[in-house]
Write an enzyme that holds these catalytic residues in place. Sequence first.
Site, PDB file in Angstrom:
ATOM      1  N   ASN A   1      -8.373   8.537  13.646  1.00 30.48           N
ATOM      2  CA  ASN A   1      -8.621   9.131  12.231  1.00 30.48           C
ATOM      3  C   ASN A   1      -7.315   9.942  11.945  1.00 30.48           C
ATOM      4  OD1 ASN A   1     -11.241   8.154  13.044  1.00 30.48           O
ATOM      5  ND2 ASN A   1     -12.029  10.188  11.857  1.00 30.48           N
TER       6      ASN A   1
ATOM      7  N   TYR B   1     -16.368  -2.364   7.276  1.00 33.82           N
ATOM      8  CA  TYR B   1     -14.908  -2.586   7.308  1.00 33.82           C
ATOM      9  C   TYR B   1     -14.212  -2.717   8.898  1.00 33.82           C
ATOM     10  CZ  TYR B   1     -10.600   0.570   7.506  1.00 33.82           C
ATOM     11  OH  TYR B   1      -9.277   1.282   7.395  1.00 33.82           O
TER      12      TYR B   1
ATOM     13  N   TRP C   1     -21.582  17.894   6.269  1.00 31.39           N
ATOM     14  CA  TRP C   1     -22.298  16.847   6.472  1.00 31.39           C
ATOM     15  C   TRP C   1     -22.751  16.571   8.146  1.00 31.39           C
ATOM     16  CZ3 TRP C   1     -19.571  12.464   3.224  1.00 31.39           C
ATOM     17  CH2 TRP C   1     -19.554  12.657   1.936  1.00 31.39           C
TER      18      TRP C   1
ATOM     19  N   GLY D   1       1.046   4.241   3.761  1.00 29.64           N
ATOM     20  CA  GLY D   1       2.202   3.466   3.031  1.00 29.64           C
ATOM     21  C   GLY D   1       3.377   4.515   2.859  1.00 29.64           C
TER      22      GLY D   1
ATOM     23  N   LEU E   1      -2.146   6.912   1.615  1.00 31.96           N
ATOM     24  CA  LEU E   1      -1.661   7.985   2.606  1.00 31.96           C
ATOM     25  C   LEU E   1      -0.759   7.338   3.791  1.00 31.96           C
ATOM     26  CD1 LEU E   1      -2.257  10.730   4.344  1.00 31.96           C
ATOM     27  CD2 LEU E   1      -4.029   9.490   5.538  1.00 31.96           C
TER      28      LEU E   1
ATOM     29  N   CYS F   1     -12.093   2.341  14.458  1.00 32.92           N
ATOM     30  CA  CYS F   1     -13.475   1.906  14.319  1.00 32.92           C
ATOM     31  C   CYS F   1     -13.952   0.407  14.718  1.00 32.92           C
ATOM     32  CB  CYS F   1     -14.076   2.247  12.884  1.00 32.92           C
ATOM     33  SG  CYS F   1     -13.400   1.159  11.803  1.00 32.92           S
TER      34      CYS F   1
ATOM     35  N   GLY G   1       0.905  -1.327  -0.071  1.00 35.18           N
ATOM     36  CA  GLY G   1      -0.063  -0.087   0.053  1.00 35.18           C
ATOM     37  C   GLY G   1       0.957   1.357   0.073  1.00 35.18           C
ATOM     38  N   HIS G   2       1.898   1.232  -0.762  1.00 32.14           N
ATOM     39  CA  HIS G   2       2.850   2.377  -0.648  1.00 32.14           C
ATOM     40  C   HIS G   2       2.267   3.619  -1.353  1.00 32.14           C
ATOM     41  CE1 HIS G   2       3.792   1.117  -4.509  1.00 32.14           C
ATOM     42  NE2 HIS G   2       4.470   2.063  -4.896  1.00 32.14           N
ATOM     43  N   ARG G   3       1.318   3.544  -1.955  1.00 33.36           N
ATOM     44  CA  ARG G   3       0.739   4.794  -2.825  1.00 33.36           C
ATOM     45  C   ARG G   3      -0.362   5.342  -1.760  1.00 33.36           C
ATOM     46  NH1 ARG G   3       0.723   3.762  -9.221  1.00 33.36           N
ATOM     47  NH2 ARG G   3       2.785   4.351  -9.583  1.00 33.36           N
TER      48      ARG G   3
HETATM   49  O1  GFB Z   1     -14.054  11.068   8.609  1.00 35.79           O
HETATM   50  P1  GFB Z   1     -15.033  10.748   8.059  1.00 35.79           P
HETATM   51  O2  GFB Z   1     -15.753  10.359   6.886  1.00 35.79           O
HETATM   52  O3  GFB Z   1     -15.416   9.410   9.133  1.00 35.79           O
HETATM   53  O4  GFB Z   1     -16.341  11.609   9.238  1.00 35.79           O
HETATM   54  P2  GFB Z   1     -15.513   8.651  10.411  1.00 35.79           P
HETATM   55  C1  GFB Z   1     -16.345  12.008  10.446  1.00 35.79           C
HETATM   56  C2  GFB Z   1     -17.340  13.094  10.928  1.00 35.79           C
HETATM   57  O5  GFB Z   1     -17.176  14.296   9.839  1.00 35.79           O
HETATM   58  C3  GFB Z   1     -18.904  12.501  10.303  1.00 35.79           C
HETATM   59  C4  GFB Z   1     -18.517  14.527   9.241  1.00 35.79           C
HETATM   60  O6  GFB Z   1     -19.657  12.842  11.407  1.00 35.79           O
HETATM   61  C5  GFB Z   1     -19.253  13.302   9.136  1.00 35.79           C
HETATM   62  O7  GFB Z   1     -20.535  13.190   9.329  1.00 35.79           O
HETATM   63  N1  GFB Z   1     -18.476  15.346   8.075  1.00 35.79           N
HETATM   64  C6  GFB Z   1     -18.933  16.588   7.782  1.00 35.79           C
HETATM   65  C7  GFB Z   1     -17.971  14.877   7.039  1.00 35.79           C
HETATM   66  N2  GFB Z   1     -18.638  17.047   6.678  1.00 35.79           N
HETATM   67  C8  GFB Z   1     -18.095  16.021   6.034  1.00 35.79           C
HETATM   68  C9  GFB Z   1     -17.474  15.805   4.675  1.00 35.79           C
HETATM   69  O8  GFB Z   1     -17.699  16.730   3.808  1.00 35.79           O
HETATM   70  N3  GFB Z   1     -16.940  14.643   4.296  1.00 35.79           N
HETATM   71  C10 GFB Z   1     -17.075  13.503   5.497  1.00 35.79           C
HETATM   72  N4  GFB Z   1     -16.419  12.138   4.840  1.00 35.79           N
HETATM   73  N5  GFB Z   1     -17.359  13.734   6.423  1.00 35.79           N
HETATM   74  C11 GFB Z   1     -14.573   6.592   9.175  1.00 35.79           C
HETATM   75  C12 GFB Z   1     -15.064   5.189   8.805  1.00 35.79           C
HETATM   76  O9  GFB Z   1     -15.514   7.135  10.053  1.00 35.79           O
HETATM   77  O10 GFB Z   1     -13.358   6.786   9.719  1.00 35.79           O
HETATM   78  C13 GFB Z   1     -13.741   4.332   8.523  1.00 35.79           C
HETATM   79  O11 GFB Z   1     -16.230   5.248   8.033  1.00 35.79           O
HETATM   80  C14 GFB Z   1     -12.823   4.651   9.269  1.00 35.79           C
HETATM   81  O12 GFB Z   1     -14.310   3.125   8.705  1.00 35.79           O
HETATM   82  C15 GFB Z   1     -12.326   5.983   9.289  1.00 35.79           C
HETATM   83  O13 GFB Z   1     -12.731   4.046  10.557  1.00 35.79           O
HETATM   84  C16 GFB Z   1     -11.044   6.605  10.379  1.00 35.79           C
HETATM   85  O14 GFB Z   1     -14.663   8.966  11.494  1.00 35.79           O
HETATM   86  O15 GFB Z   1     -17.245   8.886  10.733  1.00 35.79           O
END
Ligand code: GFB
Length: 319
Positions: A173, A144, A210, A24, A22, A117, A18-20
């Site tokens: 995260n 996942y 969101w 890796g 974030l 998660c 997975g070196h390409r």
């Molecule tokens: O980072 P994120 O997608 O992942 O979202 P999770 C974190 C929070 O940010 C959620 C809010 O409450 C989203 O609703 N959010 C607000 C947004 N605006 C945005 C936006 O424009 N884009 C995104 N993506 N979120 C993931 C897991 O969960 O985290 C994976 O689904 C993994 O499995 C990863 O564990 C580290 O922290 O909610």
Amino acid sequence: MTTHSSLLTPHTSIYVAGHRGLVGMAICQGLEQAGCRKILTRTHAELDLTSQAAVRDFFADEQPEYVFLAAARVGGIHANDSYPAEFIRDNLLIQTNVIDSACQSGAKKLLFLGSSCIYPKFAPQPMKEEYLLTGELEPTNEWYAIAKIAGIKMCQAYRRQYGFNAISLMPTNLYGPGDNFDLQSSHVLPALMRKFHTAKMDGLQEVEIWGTGSPKREFLHVDDLAEASLFLMEEYNEPEIVNVGSGQEVTIGELADLVGKVVGFQGKIRYNSAMPDGTPRKLLDVSRLTSLGWQAQIELRQGIEDTYNWFIQQEEVAS
Ligand code: GFB
């Protein structure tokens, strides 16, 4: 990057799967800075990690001594929620093939990267390693999470039955240069950066975020994770998982303010509560890691600035 003791020398052969991605990419950079010169990598076109035969042949031919398993299908809340079959299938296949082939080909050690998660949606905070499998998972990413839990258990089972030195890290995260900035599939931090940057460039007055903005998340710069990964590859040889976090927890609303300031967006934020919030809080207890002698260094604002500088450079190259 701190250099560590003895295992990872210029002559050690190290495969970074997975070196390409974030993680890796940051691990490769960390290894290079630590003086490693035999770093093996393969692009997806060169080696399909979901193919058992291809992975077995690769390991039989190359026989890497150390393996960083950073290859995975990853994505933000929307991607996880929309493609559950791909998230569970691809991750189970990739990790099963790599862990099994590494063991079969005689690798000395493997480091598996999981995710915060894996812990129950309503786990007490901060979350200790022993909370694994004590409650219901967050539904937006349970597919996942189940794959990652299977990876942890596979590492533990291979250690127990075959004596294979496989260790598992659970990062919180992550963010940093090299992240995915696609609005549909990315995590929140790069998504906010792109949204604010686009709004600033186009003179838009409002940006949509969101959910409600109230969930809390902990963020760790990927260079810190890479350093922790090298440290644990050198120093840690136990079956128990190890959390890797920064302790820097913010609400999504606070994160938006911070990213907005760094980007220079001066308009308004509108929350779209039709989109999911996900788990309410996800803060890791990192006392196991700190007692081993490592802690994160990169402060959130500094890390966001660093990532934004990288993002702007990419945008300039692309335009
Ligand atoms: O980072 P994120 O997608 O992942 O979202 P999770 C974190 C929070 O940010 C959620 C809010 O409450 C989203 O609703 N959010 C607000 C947004 N605006 C945005 C936006 O424009 N884009 C995104 N993506 N979120 C993931 C897991 O969960 O985290 C994976 O689904 C993994 O499995 C990863 O564990 C580290 O922290 O909610």
